[in-house]
Design an enzyme around this catalytic site. Sequence first.
Site, mmCIF file in Angstrom:
data_model
loop_
_atom_site.group_PDB
_atom_site.id
_atom_site.type_symbol
_atom_site.label_atom_id
_atom_site.label_comp_id
_atom_site.label_asym_id
_atom_site.label_seq_id
_atom_site.Cartn_x
_atom_site.Cartn_y
_atom_site.Cartn_z
ATOM 1 N N ASP A 189 32.938 47.683 44.834
ATOM 2 C CA ASP A 189 31.877 46.227 44.732
ATOM 3 C C ASP A 189 32.747 45.296 44.010
ATOM 4 O OD1 ASP A 189 30.150 48.526 43.783
ATOM 5 O OD2 ASP A 189 30.638 48.441 41.586
ATOM 6 N N LYS B 197 26.026 44.849 44.746
ATOM 7 C CA LYS B 197 25.362 44.749 44.461
ATOM 8 C C LYS B 197 24.799 42.933 43.621
ATOM 9 C CE LYS B 197 23.431 48.843 43.206
ATOM 10 N NZ LYS B 197 24.883 49.021 42.916
ATOM 11 N N MET C 139 25.323 41.000 31.773
ATOM 12 C CA MET C 139 24.129 41.030 32.116
ATOM 13 C C MET C 139 23.099 40.592 31.715
ATOM 14 S SD MET C 139 24.169 44.368 34.782
ATOM 15 C CE MET C 139 24.361 45.748 33.475
#
Length: 263
Positions: free
Chosen positions: A45, A66, A181
């Site tokens: 990641d 991502k 997030m």
Amino acid sequence: MTIPRYAPDLVPGTVTLVGGGPGDPGLITLAGYQAVCQADVILYDRLAPQDILADAPAAEKIPVGKVPRGPYVPQERINELLVEHARAGQRVVRLKGGDSFVFGRGGEEWQACAAAGVPVRVIPGVTSSVAGPELAGVPLTHRHMVQGFTVVSGHVAPGDSRSVLDWGQLARCGTTLVILMGVAHIKRIAEDLMGGGLAGDTPVAVVREASLPDQSVISTTLAEVADVMAAAEVRPPAIVVVGDVAGLDLDHTDAAARHPSDH
């Protein structure tokens, strides 16, 4: 000095999920690091500690990160890659930031591998939900102040049909609230928390780039956090801590008060 082997030898045809910690390469576990060094293939990641990839020079390295509102590799494709490489007889490591099972979709990857008959091993990682605040001097629990903490994802806005969180209930839970997030939706989140009864002057700490050289911390209040974050142009990754502990100033705590038994 010879470092003992903390990770068992990786077996060809298997997948190992490695939690890489909050970003600083020094905060990956020894077992996780040694697994990376043994891998034939590493799917990593963007928030994983990528500096350690240099210690696996022979491994094929596949970025599958991502980017918020940007390029990303669909989770279904990541699952396929794990299975494909394992079935080819390779030792596969899935390197993630934080811990694989804390908003890391590690459970989904385990299920995909299990459905394909691919054995899976998990090496836990240091979750950024705890490490980020800690590195900023914010203890998530503190005696006589708070007896627990709640970690939630803010990637879906309150009121969105996909949201399953009751922000009003979270406002009344009496624990430190750690929001991951949540940058894009912090205004609506703060409004719902205040609507649920949490005072507007509740301390808030925003930790940016936790554990990395450019880590920074913003101290504000729940009523002002959205405007302050916008003015500071806060971008992910950032951790938002809501609660009285976010108002502690450990840098200026009297040493005698911290260690009364020493005097």
